[in-house]
Design a protein around this motif. Sequence first.
Motif, mmCIF file in Angstrom:
data_model
loop_
_atom_site.group_PDB
_atom_site.id
_atom_site.type_symbol
_atom_site.label_atom_id
_atom_site.label_comp_id
_atom_site.label_asym_id
_atom_site.label_seq_id
_atom_site.Cartn_x
_atom_site.Cartn_y
_atom_site.Cartn_z
ATOM 1 N N TYR A 5 -6.529 -0.975 1.350
ATOM 2 C CA TYR A 5 -6.186 -0.881 -0.003
ATOM 3 C C TYR A 5 -6.237 -3.264 -0.843
ATOM 4 O O TYR A 5 -6.244 -3.525 -1.254
ATOM 5 N N PHE A 22 6.107 -5.029 -2.600
ATOM 6 C CA PHE A 22 6.347 -4.747 -1.961
ATOM 7 C C PHE A 22 6.908 -5.478 -1.357
ATOM 8 O O PHE A 22 7.708 -5.129 0.726
ATOM 9 N N PHE A 27 1.398 -6.759 -4.792
ATOM 10 C CA PHE A 27 1.846 -6.862 -3.763
ATOM 11 C C PHE A 27 1.643 -7.908 -2.685
ATOM 12 O O PHE A 27 2.509 -8.031 -2.742
ATOM 13 N N GLN A 65 -3.345 -10.215 -1.171
ATOM 14 C CA GLN A 65 -3.860 -8.711 -2.216
ATOM 15 C C GLN A 65 -3.449 -10.045 -3.433
ATOM 16 O O GLN A 65 -2.497 -9.580 -4.312
ATOM 17 N N VAL A 122 -3.767 1.465 -8.849
ATOM 18 C CA VAL A 122 -2.886 0.903 -10.066
ATOM 19 C C VAL A 122 -3.087 0.628 -11.270
ATOM 20 O O VAL A 122 -2.939 -0.190 -11.745
ATOM 21 N N ARG A 147 1.412 9.168 7.101
ATOM 22 C CA ARG A 147 -0.342 8.382 7.232
ATOM 23 C C ARG A 147 -0.296 8.884 8.955
ATOM 24 O O ARG A 147 -1.350 8.282 9.081
#
Length: 562
Positions: free
Chosen positions: A75, A160, A183, A187, A220, A433
């Motif tokens: 991402y 985060f 984030f 990013q 998002v 995951r």
Amino acid sequence: MSIVLERPALSETASPWWRSAVIYQVYPRSFADSDGDGVGDLPGITARLPYLSGLGVDAVWLSPVYRSPMADAGYDVADYRVVDPLFGGSEDADLLIAEAHRLGLRVVLDLVPNHTSAEHEWFRAALDSPAGSPERARYLFRDGRGESGELPPNTWRSVFGGPAWTRVNGPDGTPGQWYLHLFDDTQPDLDWTHPQVREEFEDILRFWLDRGVDGFRVDVAHGLIKADGLPDWDHEQELLDGSGPGGTRPPMWDQDGVHDVYRSWRRLLDSYDGERMLVAEAWVEPAERLARYVRPDEMHQAFNFAFLSAAWRPADLRVSIADSLEASATVGAPATWVLSNHDVVRHTTRLTLPADAPRPNGIGATDPQPDEQLGLRRGRAASMVMLSLPGSAYLYQGEELGLPEHTTLPDETRQDPAWFRHDGTVAGRDGCRVPLPWHADRPGFGFSPTGATWLPQPESFGRYAADVQEGDPASTLELYRRALRTRADLGLGTGELVSWAGSDDAVLAFRVRGSEGGEVLVMTNFGPEPAVLPAGAHVLLSSSPLDADGALHTDVTVWLAG
Ligand code: GLC
């Protein structure tokens, strides 16, 4: 290992496919590994497409497979037009799309427009350029506060954890401006008021539409436009929580300007044939606000996270289902149901947690451990509610196997940036995951030819492996197959919820009518006492075996004909 069902070609039907589609989310690094490096890849997915076709889904959505330094598992995109070598090559994407279409499956890619990777060429150029330069204008660079700019430009927090701003050194090495990152600091957020940003993403959409993809999940989607002046907002962000205290709207989420972006994307998609679609990842409340993303000239679907977040109680589920159906009907959009994805604790585990506790960001070995049997029973019951409802439904890989969250991952194996940015106080999303188990008796449960897996699998995954469930009528896999077959045969996705039934506080009960005719009474018992089924009821499906007494026991959903 599975039977490929006869499927119609990808033709346009009376109702566009996405209005009722069951879409399976593939998390590529954890689905199937073909080359033995322990990370799933595109050839691994392509080889398993017959399994998905046999399951009875209509489409696959792939989490990002673009070139990325993988600071946030892809991402964080460095190049939106290139497949990361970890997942394969560009030709592997073409082969996957072609094979999916041959099997009658559509392919939806994940588009990440809110931010790029710090390794994207635009951001590198921005770092090499001075404050006020055109290169910086495509991101949100600002001067700091304080005497010498040593304080962040505002009080925003990263989703985060930690501050949402990072200071950079100017080309001469002295501390300079700050850039916004909602984030991770790898990013950086793009500035969506910049025309070049808009042009670039329209070009990226065209690039993949021309390659034959059927749509995009928009990451998002509620974050692209920030309130003018970037006003302070002191609250800690929950994972993408779109509302603030007392229903206030945070300045980084759900700003009206985002809709203009989606209107132009819709026009672009509509210029292609083949019913291409957009689905919004927008953590926005209430349902009326979310419905604005799926107005007739915007996106086609928006994930219903209120349903995902609803407590395991009949009243909560009823309110969330009714609100969602009502709000989406006002704009003529289908409801879009989801229970699990790569960002939340798997619903088989989540539904065992206390009903009023906030949704946790992961579960770790030192947390109270869930009751796996209870979770599986509730998970199956919840899924059978979801799959009976009109509209579209999303499945997250492994839920058809009843997989639980990995709740005892060793800390040293964790990779989610949220774990690091919270200094290890939040487990984060790695537990949902974990690579899938395909074969109970092979190394790595058959995920990869070498047995390597990028995250360790729990021992219990052997019990959930696809091969041991195949053909076992009591298995979760066969339950999902039966449910998807029945849903398709009766046209439940294109049907309607006709009435709420029953007056028992412990039972959720409603009638749905499929577009192919016939009504189904759906009942779930949440109470400790067995509930009585209507006399002479013909059971189409039940989420756990019914006892000989014919009663509906706790945490079981049934579909009854008539
Ligand atoms: C979305 C993704 C999540 C990612 C975040 C930042 O919420 O689903 O996995 O970390 O956006 O791109």
